[in-house]
Enzyme design. Sequence first.
Site, short mmCIF file in Angstrom:
data_model
loop_
_atom_site.label_atom_id
_atom_site.label_comp_id
_atom_site.label_asym_id
_atom_site.label_seq_id
_atom_site.Cartn_x
_atom_site.Cartn_y
_atom_site.Cartn_z
N ASP A 188 -26.12 -8.85 -3.04
CA ASP A 188 -27.04 -8.23 -2.09
C ASP A 188 -26.49 -6.86 -1.67
OD1 ASP A 188 -29.21 -7.92 -0.56
OD2 ASP A 188 -28.63 -9.36 1.00
N GLU A 207 -24.06 -3.60 -8.97
CA GLU A 207 -24.42 -3.56 -7.56
C GLU A 207 -23.23 -3.05 -6.75
OE1 GLU A 207 -27.49 -4.70 -7.48
OE2 GLU A 207 -28.00 -5.09 -5.38
N LEU A 223 -36.34 -7.79 -11.06
CA LEU A 223 -36.52 -9.15 -11.55
C LEU A 223 -37.67 -9.84 -10.83
CD1 LEU A 223 -32.78 -10.29 -11.53
CD2 LEU A 223 -34.13 -9.57 -13.50
N CYS A 278 -26.35 -4.79 41.82
CA CYS A 278 -26.01 -4.34 43.18
C CYS A 278 -26.76 -3.08 43.61
CB CYS A 278 -24.51 -4.13 43.30
SG CYS A 278 -23.93 -2.67 42.42
N LYS A 295 -30.31 -15.84 -16.51
CA LYS A 295 -30.59 -14.97 -17.67
C LYS A 295 -30.50 -15.77 -18.97
CE LYS A 295 -28.60 -11.03 -15.26
NZ LYS A 295 -27.48 -10.11 -15.10
N ARG A 336 -30.74 3.45 -8.41
CA ARG A 336 -31.87 2.92 -9.16
C ARG A 336 -33.05 3.88 -9.12
NH1 ARG A 336 -36.45 0.06 -8.39
NH2 ARG A 336 -37.02 -1.33 -10.10
N ASP A 350 0.82 -1.21 0.00
CA ASP A 350 0.00 0.00 0.00
C ASP A 350 0.85 1.26 0.00
OD1 ASP A 350 -1.97 -1.79 0.20
OD2 ASP A 350 -2.85 -1.03 2.07
N TYR A 351 1.92 1.21 0.78
CA TYR A 351 2.70 2.45 0.90
C TYR A 351 3.42 2.78 -0.40
CZ TYR A 351 7.04 -0.19 1.42
OH TYR A 351 8.10 -1.00 1.21
N LYS A 357 -34.17 -17.00 -5.40
CA LYS A 357 -33.83 -16.48 -4.07
C LYS A 357 -33.45 -17.62 -3.12
CE LYS A 357 -35.27 -12.62 -2.79
NZ LYS A 357 -34.70 -11.30 -2.56
N CYS A 392 -27.84 -0.09 39.14
CA CYS A 392 -27.29 -1.35 38.68
C CYS A 392 -28.28 -2.48 38.98
CB CYS A 392 -25.96 -1.63 39.36
SG CYS A 392 -25.34 -3.29 39.03
N ASP A 399 0.87 4.42 -2.48
CA ASP A 399 0.66 5.77 -1.99
C ASP A 399 1.78 6.71 -2.40
OD1 ASP A 399 -1.71 5.14 -0.87
OD2 ASP A 399 -0.88 4.64 1.09
S1 IVH Z 1 -29.90 -8.19 -13.66
C1 IVH Z 1 -33.17 -6.16 -16.17
N1 IVH Z 1 -28.08 -9.41 -12.28
O1 IVH Z 1 -31.37 -7.65 -8.09
C2 IVH Z 1 -32.28 -6.98 -15.35
N2 IVH Z 1 -29.60 -8.01 -11.10
O2 IVH Z 1 -34.77 -7.28 -8.61
C3 IVH Z 1 -31.38 -6.18 -14.51
N3 IVH Z 1 -29.13 -7.84 -8.69
O3 IVH Z 1 -32.51 -4.54 -9.15
C4 IVH Z 1 -30.93 -6.86 -13.30
N4 IVH Z 1 -27.37 -9.16 -8.67
O4 IVH Z 1 -30.24 -4.65 -8.04
C5 IVH Z 1 -29.13 -8.58 -12.23
N5 IVH Z 1 -26.34 -10.53 -11.20
C6 IVH Z 1 -27.38 -9.70 -11.15
C7 IVH Z 1 -27.83 -9.11 -9.94
C8 IVH Z 1 -28.94 -8.27 -9.96
C9 IVH Z 1 -28.16 -8.40 -7.95
C10 IVH Z 1 -30.18 -6.97 -8.14
C11 IVH Z 1 -30.45 -5.72 -8.93
C12 IVH Z 1 -31.89 -5.78 -9.30
C13 IVH Z 1 -32.43 -6.79 -8.35
C14 IVH Z 1 -33.51 -7.61 -8.99
#
Ligand code: IVH
Length: 691
Positions: free
Chosen positions: A136, A193, A102, A433, A312, A155, A52-53, A336, A430, A56
């Site tokens: 997340d 994210e 989604l 006591c 996807k 968003r 790191d240094y 999920k 307390c 820097d």
């Molecule tokens: S794709 C149109 N990929 O999950 C598709 N979303 O409700 C765009 N998220 O709002 C989203 N990881 O904030 C996508 N690998 C990932 C993701 C991801 C997290 C979040 C994102 C989105 C929510 C879905």
Amino acid sequence: MYTSEQVKQLQHQTKDLLKADTVSVDEIGLLREVLRFHEYRYYVLSDPFLADYEYDQLYQWLVKLEKAHPELITADSPTQRVGTSLNQAFVTLPHLVPMLSLDNSYSAGDLLDFDRKAREITGLDSIEYCVEPKFDGASISLIYENDLLTRGTTRGDGVEGEDITRNIRQIRSIPLSAPFLANGIQQIEIRGEIILSKQAFTAYNEKLTEQGLTPLANPRNAASGSLRMKDPKEVAERNLDAFLYHVSYHTGHPEALNTHSGSLDLLWDLGFRTPKKEKRVLQGIEAVIDYCLDFEAKRDELPYEIDGMVVKVNTISLQDQLGMTSHHPRWAIAFKFKARQATTTLTGVEFQVGRTGAVTPVAKLEPVYLGGVTVSSISVHNEEYILQKDLKIGDTVLIERAGDVIPQIVKVLPELRTGAEKAIEFPKNCPVCGTLLFKEEGEAVWRCINIECEAQVMERIIHFVSKDAMDIKHFGEANVRKFYEQGLLKDIPGLYQLDYFKIAEMEGFGRKSLENLKTAIEGSKQQPLYRLIYGLGIRFVGETTAKTLANSVNHLLDFASKTEEDLLQLEDVGTKVAKSIQGFFQNPANIDMLKQLETLGLQLINVKKEAVAAGNLSGQTFLFTGTLAKMKRSEAEAKAEAHGGIIVSGVSSKLNYLVVGEDAGSKLEKAKKINTIKIITEDEFLTLLGD
Ligand code: IVH
């Protein structure tokens, strides 16, 4: 991103720059290129080439050159992440393409349905999917124009978001520029994210707790809160990370963008952190289901939080064909994971008194199962925390266990209140006591200041026997409580005067366990002096300070005649610590206790002093910061000590060596300001040992 030739060349150039010890203005472009390369190694690949240094040092040179030649500053210079102006309100800006959320799925059956619909619409027998983690955190949208990052937004409502460009520029895994034009792209909008690693989250919460502030419930809240900070410098301090996972708009026709997986690869090659390695391209939904379930099982091993997977359709033309409903794309779905949040009832609050008299409120909950454990109580930290969260007895609360982090209350659900909820009364006295509680100015913690308080006495004994202190095996917390409650043990010297005949009459103490206990107690009399000092539980005296203290005297009672000034001379002892130590040794009751312990056969003499001074690092002080790559910090400290080095816990002019690992933070910053401190890498430390 970089070919191995380029990597080699950049490494050479870095070395040359560092060796030359100065940079001329003609080299400003090279310096930027080198810095960008190391930012990428560190923040995107998590595989730094520089200490790191050293980074820097290069960075400071650039700052200096740009100060002298402001006309040479470029918008994507690594220095241009640092924001200056404060308190600007965030304006809202429209996204180029609305940010949809989604649809969720929770089971294999849901995924089969999703796949069936997609096959019906496209008329295909089997679809190719790309599957990746669902991060997340807080979602963002970035726009690059002519290779420069021009905008970063939250968003928002999906149609427009808040302009947080200045804060986004603090996140070093987000490049300020990238060679899109070379790929035929003049403008591109990328989604991703912002996340906080589990480690950064824990560190941040520790800092908050230390300052008596409210810790945050989970990394997601921490990330989204961070994006809206008014001061970009504070954003930088939180060590945010970013994963980019979706191209929502682009000009040009690069072939890579014909598939989703291709876009993740291209972005990766251009220097972005994408789930390139975590993603899988899979044919047919069965393979997708398997991958999702496999990943869920490994969830806890990841350095960051994910709450599911995203499935996807991989081919973009098929995505276009599938289109969307009014809310969600039909070409993607979230799978999920099992929730780690639960709601339960807060049934009461207990107030626990710790070793130092601190009174901690602990919420009692209707037991609830949460990600592998049953939770029935949760610390609610202090009075301010209770007020901030507006907790009442009888409330329904949402609790969460984030990864390996201990469970916390996220919030109350006030809409479920019946009116029968009762306010939580913080006691004035307390609970053990009865002494009036006391709160020091600027502190969030109420304390019982009666050192004879039974709760404190018991906690002090528990600390004394614990593993890091006197390490009396077979004498855990449960035995201390049992003996104390039976009147067989009333203070620390009492540990060495136990009535074994009486204990033998108690349930669960056979001949063998009694023998073990006796041997362990007897053995502890020979523990080195620092363990005894640490075991005394003097406020602010941790293990490291205890070692410093032990090494500074011949006999423990020498401290009785030391002034605050004397103590301040010791490594890493500041005013607060010195006052506390002096206070302890000025108390006649404590001196009596130490004399008693000596009579009982404990070691109050510093026997190791001579031996320690013999190594090749004799008398040199060391401090380790950041994560070491080759050994645990405790091992490194032991090695330094074995060579005669002394471990200190803070940066001061008395420090000789600061050994820096990955993610070194404030200690490094502080050390850089004191030019007598030698800042070295882990490898340099090993060389120093000469093993
Ligand atoms: S794709 C149109 N990929 O999950 C598709 N979303 O409700 C765009 N998220 O709002 C989203 N990881 O904030 C996508 N690998 C990932 C993701 C991801 C997290 C979040 C994102 C989105 C929510 C879905």
